[in-house]
Design an enzyme around this catalytic site. Structure first.
Site, mmCIF file in Angstrom:
data_model
loop_
_atom_site.group_PDB
_atom_site.id
_atom_site.type_symbol
_atom_site.label_atom_id
_atom_site.label_comp_id
_atom_site.label_asym_id
_atom_site.label_seq_id
_atom_site.Cartn_x
_atom_site.Cartn_y
_atom_site.Cartn_z
ATOM 1 N N LYS A 4 -1.440 -5.617 -1.336
ATOM 2 C CA LYS A 4 -2.228 -5.243 -2.533
ATOM 3 C C LYS A 4 -1.310 -5.357 -3.757
ATOM 4 C CE LYS A 4 -5.474 -2.331 -0.029
ATOM 5 N NZ LYS A 4 -5.882 -0.970 0.318
ATOM 6 N N ARG A 22 -6.104 7.696 10.404
ATOM 7 C CA ARG A 22 -6.873 8.264 9.282
ATOM 8 C C ARG A 22 -8.061 9.101 9.781
ATOM 9 N NH1 ARG A 22 -6.645 3.373 4.810
ATOM 10 N NH2 ARG A 22 -5.043 4.348 3.523
ATOM 11 N N GLY A 57 -1.635 3.315 -2.186
ATOM 12 C CA GLY A 57 -1.870 3.265 -3.625
ATOM 13 C C GLY A 57 -2.026 4.666 -4.197
ATOM 14 N N GLY A 62 -2.281 3.077 4.468
ATOM 15 C CA GLY A 62 -3.023 2.893 5.704
ATOM 16 C C GLY A 62 -2.300 1.954 6.648
HETATM 17 N N1 LIG Z 1 4.510 -11.752 3.010
HETATM 18 C C1 LIG Z 1 3.248 -11.342 3.235
HETATM 19 N N2 LIG Z 1 2.221 -12.189 3.026
HETATM 20 C C2 LIG Z 1 0.951 -11.780 3.248
HETATM 21 N N3 LIG Z 1 0.608 -10.556 3.678
HETATM 22 C C3 LIG Z 1 1.597 -9.682 3.900
HETATM 23 C C4 LIG Z 1 2.956 -10.026 3.685
HETATM 24 N N4 LIG Z 1 3.700 -8.953 3.990
HETATM 25 C C5 LIG Z 1 2.854 -7.970 4.389
HETATM 26 N N5 LIG Z 1 1.587 -8.412 4.350
HETATM 27 C C6 LIG Z 1 0.366 -7.671 4.752
HETATM 28 O O1 LIG Z 1 0.196 -6.528 3.946
HETATM 29 C C7 LIG Z 1 -0.788 -5.728 4.563
HETATM 30 C C8 LIG Z 1 -0.670 -4.298 4.134
HETATM 31 O O2 LIG Z 1 -0.671 -4.228 2.724
HETATM 32 P P1 LIG Z 1 -1.158 -2.933 1.916
HETATM 33 O O3 LIG Z 1 -2.612 -2.696 2.160
HETATM 34 O O4 LIG Z 1 -0.711 -3.151 0.517
HETATM 35 O O5 LIG Z 1 -0.307 -1.746 2.584
HETATM 36 P P2 LIG Z 1 -0.682 -0.215 2.813
HETATM 37 O O6 LIG Z 1 -2.046 -0.159 3.497
HETATM 38 O O7 LIG Z 1 0.398 0.337 3.650
HETATM 39 O O8 LIG Z 1 -0.746 0.389 1.433
HETATM 40 C C9 LIG Z 1 -0.601 -5.948 6.048
HETATM 41 O O9 LIG Z 1 -1.847 -6.263 6.619
HETATM 42 C C10 LIG Z 1 0.399 -7.099 6.153
HETATM 43 O O10 LIG Z 1 0.025 -8.090 7.093
HETATM 44 O O1 LIG Z 2 -6.357 1.600 2.394
HETATM 45 C C1 LIG Z 2 -6.347 2.221 1.332
HETATM 46 O O2 LIG Z 2 -5.313 2.189 0.471
HETATM 47 P P1 LIG Z 2 -3.779 1.769 0.829
HETATM 48 O O3 LIG Z 2 -3.790 0.376 1.446
HETATM 49 O O4 LIG Z 2 -3.122 1.796 -0.517
HETATM 50 O O5 LIG Z 2 -3.244 2.821 1.764
HETATM 51 C C2 LIG Z 2 -7.481 3.129 0.912
HETATM 52 O O6 LIG Z 2 -8.461 3.221 1.926
HETATM 53 C C3 LIG Z 2 -8.088 2.628 -0.408
HETATM 54 O O7 LIG Z 2 -8.669 1.358 -0.221
HETATM 55 P P2 LIG Z 2 -8.809 0.344 -1.463
HETATM 56 O O8 LIG Z 2 -7.399 -0.064 -1.872
HETATM 57 O O9 LIG Z 2 -9.628 -0.791 -0.930
HETATM 58 O O10 LIG Z 2 -9.507 1.111 -2.570
#
Ligand SMILES: Nc1ncnc2c1ncn2[C@@H]1O[C@H](COP(=O)(O)OP(=O)(O)O)[C@@H](O)[C@H]1O
Ligand SMILES: O=C(OP(=O)(O)O)[C@H](O)COP(=O)(O)O
Length: 403
Positions: free
Chosen positions: A202, A37, A384, A360
């Site tokens: 998330k 990033r 997101g 991310g």
């Molecule tokens: N079954 C699970 N239980 C808890 N955490 C998980 C599980 N599967 C994935 N994760 C966690 O989800 C996190 C990423 O989620 P998220 O922030 O939603 O993704 P992104 O940043 O790609 O949008 C990672 O740190 C990973 O360890």
């Molecule tokens: O990591 C982010 O989003 P992402 O996990 O959906 O890629 C962005 O930095 C937004 O962070 P936030 O979901 O805490 O507002």
């Protein structure tokens, strides 16, 4: 939407330009485990600095609670930005106020400063319009112009994303312009079959986007922490797995609607479970067991998709003409729970379709698990944000950049 090129052509020498970036990088203590990033915003920061602007970079990192918390300091990201730029980058230990203003006032033309985490201030994320506006006023005194380039946060109606651009001449940076240009391909006349894979942690944010995706995608693959709310909705025991209990009726309705509309929702058939979350620091062996998705023991937590699910998901991705993937399939940061994420990443690499990875952690996973970035159609810095863009929503951080 005016772009940074217009700002550059207007002339920026000596002007203070506020760049709202997304430097929300994964950290192990103070060590950045993936700097994607930071690299992504370099073209914007470099172009401004080379044109003689005094560049003020701001970002959130993690989810601190509106007050300073050293674990979420942007100092490591500021240091890395300096290394990547090959110049000294000043760091303001406050986001706003006299000391931050002094750091900005000391910049010479072409120099760059990073201010401390925006979310150390309650006004940044406040739902109260006046409170957000008051914080945006404090940010506005730091700059003469605003460049929005934090694509990962454009879905957040936050002070620095939404309120601040209204107070300054505002422009879209190169990253935002590029992300939107690529993601538009997934909204205008998408090639089918269109498969969306969702995982990650998330859960509440990302369950919401399924509502719209059901009208757009042909198939949804659900993994990561997202899966357990679906499995629970099917009546299965999910033990101590991540669960959004209040969303069970919503998810049940999604499954019914999908069935009615001929959209396939594919859920794990097996998962890796353990009584405890793995130690991501020592990476000590976690010794998980593999169980069927309908046989998760009550005292255990699902932490990755299992081997049968890996095969199933690869087969469900094989014929896709378009793939969008957000959210790791498991806790990929630990080697014992990385195979599900690896399998989905490999299926995208093998795909003949147009593949987009967003988020991310998803982008970090692809890189840290050793995949070649060029093997994917696009790696988006926003998870997101890109999902909400694909929903067809008006995103606060993009709307705010309109003229
Ligand atoms: N079954 C699970 N239980 C808890 N955490 C998980 C599980 N599967 C994935 N994760 C966690 O989800 C996190 C990423 O989620 P998220 O922030 O939603 O993704 P992104 O940043 O790609 O949008 C990672 O740190 C990973 O360890
Ligand atoms: O990591 C982010 O989003 P992402 O996990 O959906 O890629 C962005 O930095 C937004 O962070 P936030 O979901 O805490 O507002």
């Amino acid at each position: 939407m005016k772009t940074i090129d217009e700002l550059l052509s207007e002339g920026v020498a000596g002007k203070r330009v506020f760049v709202r970036a997304d430097l929300n990088v994964p950290l192990d203590g103070t060590t950045i485990t993936d700097d994607g990033r930071i690299r992504a915003v370099l073209p914007t920061v470099k172009a401004l600095a080379e044109a003689g602007a005094r560049v003020v970079v701001a970002s959130h990192l993690g989810r601190p609670k509106g007050t300073p918390d050293p674990a979420f300091s942007l100092a490591p990201a500021a240091a890395r930005l300096g290394e990547l730029l090959g110049t000294d980058v000043a760091f303001a230990t406050d986001t706003v106020g006299e000391s931050a203003q002094a750091v900005v006032a000391a910049l010479a033309d072409g120099q760059v400063a990073v201010v401390e985490n925006l979310r150390f201030n309650a006004g940044e994320t406040s739902k109260d319009d006046a409170e957000r506006a008051a914080f945006a006023d404090q940010l506005a005194v730091l700059a003469d112009a605003y460049v929005g380039d934090g694509f990962g946060a454009v879905h957040r109606k936050h002070a620095s994303v939404y309120d601040l651009p209204a107070k300054l001449p505002h422009y879209a940076g190169y990253l935002i312009a590029n992300e939107v240009a690529v993601l538009r391909k997934l909204t205008d006349d998408v090639k089918r079959p269109y498969v969306v894979a969702l995982g990650g942690a998330k859960v509440s944010d990302k369950l919401a986007v399924i509502d719209q995706l059901l009208a757009k995608a042909d198939r949804l693959l659900i993994g990561g922490g997202m899966a357990y709310t679906f499995l629970k909705a099917k009546g299965y025991e999910v033990g101590i797995s991540l669960l959004q209990a209040d969303q069970i009726p919503v998810v049940t309705e999604y499954m019914e609607r999908a069935e009615k509309n001929g959209v396939e929702i594919v859920l794990p058939v097996d998962v890796l479970v353990s009584t405890e979350f793995p130690d991501l620091k020592t990476k000590a062996p976690a010794n998980p067991t593999t169980v069927a998705a309908d046989a998760i023991p009550a005292d255990q937590e699902g932490l990755d998709i299992g081997p049968e699910t890996r095969k199933l998901y690869a087969s469900k991705l094989a014929d896709a003409a378009t793939v969008f993937w957000n959210g790791p399939m498991g806790v990929f940061e630990h080697p014992d729970y990385a195979e599900g994420t690896k399998a989905v990443a490999q299926a995208l690499v093998d795909s003949k379709g147009f593949t987009v990875v967003g988020g991310g952690d998803s982008a970090a996973a692809v890189r840290t698990l050793g995949f070649d970035e060029t093997a994917f159609g696009h790696i988006s810095t926003g998870g997101g944000a890109s999902l909400e863009y694909l929903e067809g929503k008006t995103l606060p951080g993009l709307a705010a950049l309109e003229d």
